[in-house]
Design a protein around this motif. Structure first.
Motif, PDB file in Angstrom:
ATOM      1  N   LEU A  61      -0.399  12.656   3.032  1.00  9.93           N
ATOM      2  CA  LEU A  61      -0.750  11.812   1.894  1.00  9.93           C
ATOM      3  C   LEU A  61      -1.676  10.683   2.353  1.00  9.93           C
ATOM      4  O   LEU A  61      -1.253   9.749   3.024  1.00  9.93           O
ATOM      5  N   GLU A  62      -2.939  10.789   1.989  1.00  5.81           N
ATOM      6  CA  GLU A  62      -3.928   9.804   2.419  1.00  5.81           C
ATOM      7  C   GLU A  62      -3.706   8.436   1.784  1.00  5.81           C
ATOM      8  O   GLU A  62      -4.051   7.423   2.364  1.00  5.81           O
ATOM      9  N   ASN A  63      -3.131   8.399   0.604  1.00  7.70           N
ATOM     10  CA  ASN A  63      -2.899   7.139  -0.098  1.00  7.70           C
ATOM     11  C   ASN A  63      -1.462   6.649   0.067  1.00  7.70           C
ATOM     12  O   ASN A  63      -0.917   5.979  -0.799  1.00  7.70           O
ATOM     13  N   ALA A  64      -0.848   6.952   1.199  1.00 11.02           N
ATOM     14  CA  ALA A  64       0.567   6.646   1.427  1.00 11.02           C
ATOM     15  C   ALA A  64       0.873   5.165   1.265  1.00 11.02           C
ATOM     16  O   ALA A  64       1.879   4.806   0.658  1.00 11.02           O
ATOM     17  N   GLU A  65       0.031   4.301   1.794  1.00  8.85           N
ATOM     18  CA  GLU A  65       0.293   2.854   1.708  1.00  8.85           C
ATOM     19  C   GLU A  65       0.333   2.379   0.256  1.00  8.85           C
ATOM     20  O   GLU A  65       1.214   1.613  -0.126  1.00  8.85           O
ATOM     21  N   GLN A  66      -0.578   2.865  -0.564  1.00  8.82           N
ATOM     22  CA  GLN A  66      -0.588   2.479  -1.978  1.00  8.82           C
ATOM     23  C   GLN A  66       0.640   3.012  -2.710  1.00  8.82           C
ATOM     24  O   GLN A  66       1.175   2.344  -3.585  1.00  8.82           O
ATOM     25  N   LEU A  67       1.080   4.219  -2.344  1.00  3.34           N
ATOM     26  CA  LEU A  67       2.283   4.780  -2.971  1.00  3.34           C
ATOM     27  C   LEU A  67       3.501   3.917  -2.687  1.00  3.34           C
ATOM     28  O   LEU A  67       4.292   3.618  -3.582  1.00  3.34           O
ATOM     29  N   VAL A  68       3.668   3.505  -1.436  1.00  2.00           N
ATOM     30  CA  VAL A  68       4.838   2.713  -1.046  1.00  2.00           C
ATOM     31  C   VAL A  68       4.746   1.303  -1.627  1.00  2.00           C
ATOM     32  O   VAL A  68       5.696   0.790  -2.204  1.00  2.00           O
ATOM     33  N   ASP A  69       3.601   0.674  -1.494  1.00  2.26           N
ATOM     34  CA  ASP A  69       3.436  -0.709  -1.968  1.00  2.26           C
ATOM     35  C   ASP A  69       3.456  -0.819  -3.481  1.00  2.26           C
ATOM     36  O   ASP A  69       3.865  -1.838  -4.028  1.00  2.26           O
ATOM     37  N   GLY A  70       3.027   0.238  -4.176  1.00  2.00           N
ATOM     38  CA  GLY A  70       2.886   0.178  -5.623  1.00  2.00           C
ATOM     39  C   GLY A  70       4.077   0.661  -6.412  1.00  2.00           C
ATOM     40  O   GLY A  70       3.992   0.777  -7.619  1.00  2.00           O
ATOM     41  N   ASP A  71       5.204   0.927  -5.770  1.00  2.92           N
ATOM     42  CA  ASP A  71       6.383   1.448  -6.462  1.00  2.92           C
ATOM     43  C   ASP A  71       6.022   2.654  -7.324  1.00  2.92           C
ATOM     44  O   ASP A  71       6.274   2.696  -8.518  1.00  2.92           O
ATOM     45  N   SER A  72       5.399   3.626  -6.713  1.00  2.00           N
ATOM     46  CA  SER A  72       4.922   4.823  -7.390  1.00  2.00           C
ATOM     47  C   SER A  72       6.052   5.623  -8.016  1.00  2.00           C
ATOM     48  O   SER A  72       7.147   5.725  -7.467  1.00  2.00           O
ATOM     49  N   ALA A  73       5.743   6.237  -9.145  1.00  2.00           N
ATOM     50  CA  ALA A  73       6.691   7.141  -9.800  1.00  2.00           C
ATOM     51  C   ALA A  73       6.869   8.425  -8.994  1.00  2.00           C
ATOM     52  O   ALA A  73       7.772   9.202  -9.272  1.00  2.00           O
ATOM     53  N   LEU A  74       6.033   8.650  -7.981  1.00  2.00           N
ATOM     54  CA  LEU A  74       6.162   9.827  -7.131  1.00  2.00           C
ATOM     55  C   LEU A  74       7.291   9.688  -6.117  1.00  2.00           C
ATOM     56  O   LEU A  74       7.673  10.652  -5.472  1.00  2.00           O
ATOM     57  N   ILE A  75       7.808   8.453  -5.965  1.00  2.00           N
ATOM     58  CA  ILE A  75       8.878   8.197  -5.003  1.00  2.00           C
ATOM     59  C   ILE A  75      10.162   7.862  -5.760  1.00  2.00           C
ATOM     60  O   ILE A  75      10.186   6.948  -6.578  1.00  2.00           O
ATOM     61  N   GLU A  76      11.208   8.620  -5.471  1.00  2.00           N
ATOM     62  CA  GLU A  76      12.522   8.354  -6.059  1.00  2.00           C
ATOM     63  C   GLU A  76      13.403   7.714  -4.991  1.00  2.00           C
ATOM     64  O   GLU A  76      13.597   8.280  -3.916  1.00  2.00           O
ATOM     65  N   TRP A  77      13.910   6.533  -5.285  1.00  2.00           N
ATOM     66  CA  TRP A  77      14.798   5.807  -4.368  1.00  2.00           C
ATOM     67  C   TRP A  77      16.232   6.076  -4.811  1.00  2.00           C
ATOM     68  O   TRP A  77      16.624   5.728  -5.922  1.00  2.00           O
ATOM     69  N   ARG A  78      17.026   6.696  -3.966  1.00  2.00           N
ATOM     70  CA  ARG A  78      18.409   7.048  -4.315  1.00  2.00           C
ATOM     71  C   ARG A  78      19.412   6.214  -3.518  1.00  2.00           C
ATOM     72  O   ARG A  78      19.230   5.978  -2.330  1.00  2.00           O
ATOM     73  N   GLY A  79      20.492   5.846  -4.186  1.00  2.00           N
ATOM     74  CA  GLY A  79      21.634   5.252  -3.509  1.00  2.00           C
ATOM     75  C   GLY A  79      21.408   3.882  -2.911  1.00  2.00           C
ATOM     76  O   GLY A  79      22.072   3.513  -1.966  1.00  2.00           O
ATOM     77  N   GLY A  80      20.514   3.131  -3.445  1.00  2.00           N
ATOM     78  CA  GLY A  80      20.262   1.778  -2.957  1.00  2.00           C
ATOM     79  C   GLY A  80      18.985   1.239  -3.568  1.00  2.00           C
ATOM     80  O   GLY A  80      18.236   1.962  -4.228  1.00  2.00           O
ATOM     81  N   ARG A  81      18.764  -0.028  -3.360  1.00  2.00           N
ATOM     82  CA  ARG A  81      17.578  -0.669  -3.908  1.00  2.00           C
ATOM     83  C   ARG A  81      16.320  -0.197  -3.175  1.00  2.00           C
ATOM     84  O   ARG A  81      16.340   0.029  -1.969  1.00  2.00           O
ATOM     85  N   ALA A  82      15.260  -0.086  -3.911  1.00  2.00           N
ATOM     86  CA  ALA A  82      13.975   0.294  -3.326  1.00  2.00           C
ATOM     87  C   ALA A  82      13.582  -0.727  -2.252  1.00  2.00           C
ATOM     88  O   ALA A  82      13.829  -1.931  -2.411  1.00  2.00           O
ATOM     89  N   HIS A  83      13.021  -0.228  -1.178  1.00  2.00           N
ATOM     90  CA  HIS A  83      12.483  -1.050  -0.088  1.00  2.00           C
ATOM     91  C   HIS A  83      13.562  -1.727   0.754  1.00  2.00           C
ATOM     92  O   HIS A  83      13.260  -2.599   1.561  1.00  2.00           O
ATOM     93  N   LYS A  84      14.817  -1.352   0.596  1.00  2.00           N
ATOM     94  CA  LYS A  84      15.911  -1.888   1.412  1.00  2.00           C
ATOM     95  C   LYS A  84      16.433  -0.765   2.299  1.00  2.00           C
ATOM     96  O   LYS A  84      16.801   0.299   1.805  1.00  2.00           O
ATOM     97  N   TYR A  85      16.480  -1.012   3.598  1.00  2.00           N
ATOM     98  CA  TYR A  85      16.807   0.045   4.567  1.00  2.00           C
ATOM     99  C   TYR A  85      18.084  -0.236   5.353  1.00  2.00           C
ATOM    100  O   TYR A  85      18.523   0.615   6.100  1.00  2.00           O
ATOM    101  N   GLU A  86      18.675  -1.392   5.171  1.00  2.00           N
ATOM    102  CA  GLU A  86      19.876  -1.755   5.909  1.00  2.00           C
ATOM    103  C   GLU A  86      21.071  -0.988   5.385  1.00  2.00           C
ATOM    104  O   GLU A  86      21.138  -0.626   4.227  1.00  2.00           O
ATOM    105  N   ALA A  87      22.051  -0.769   6.253  1.00  2.00           N
ATOM    106  CA  ALA A  87      23.298  -0.116   5.848  1.00  2.00           C
ATOM    107  C   ALA A  87      23.990  -0.961   4.799  1.00  2.00           C
ATOM    108  O   ALA A  87      23.928  -2.195   4.835  1.00  2.00           O
ATOM    109  N   ALA A  88      24.634  -0.304   3.873  1.00  2.00           N
ATOM    110  CA  ALA A  88      25.321  -1.015   2.770  1.00  2.00           C
ATOM    111  C   ALA A  88      26.547  -1.758   3.256  1.00  2.00           C
ATOM    112  O   ALA A  88      27.145  -1.482   4.217  1.00  2.00           O
TER     113      ALA A  88
END
Length: 70
Positions: free
Chosen positions: A43-70
């Motif tokens: 994906l050449e536009n990967a940075e824009q997808l991540v930064d732009g909260d793209s509808a192509l990315i589904e965040w499951r089981g936690g808040r978007a952009h949060k990577y720490e253990a619950a």
């Protein structure tokens, strides 16, 4: 139809598994990691997808952009 990229819930030790159309891309510990995994998947536009909260990315089981253990 589900988003083609899924960022799964944070693991107990931190980080989130990332899949694209069912294939495991790797484990991301930050948005920077996620961007790199998507870039490596072609994906050449990967940075824009991540930064732009793209509808192509589904965040499951936690808040978007949060990577720490619950």
């Amino acid at each position: 139809m589900a988003a083609p990229i899924t960022v799964h819930r944070p693991s107990p030790t931190g980080g989130r598994r990332v899949t694209a159309r069912g294939q495991i891309l790797g484990l991301a510990y930050s948005d920077r990691d996620l961007t790199e995994l998507l870039r490596r998947a072609g994906l050449e536009n990967a940075e824009q997808l991540v930064d732009g909260d793209s509808a192509l990315i589904e965040w499951r089981g936690g808040r978007a952009h949060k990577y720490e253990a619950a």
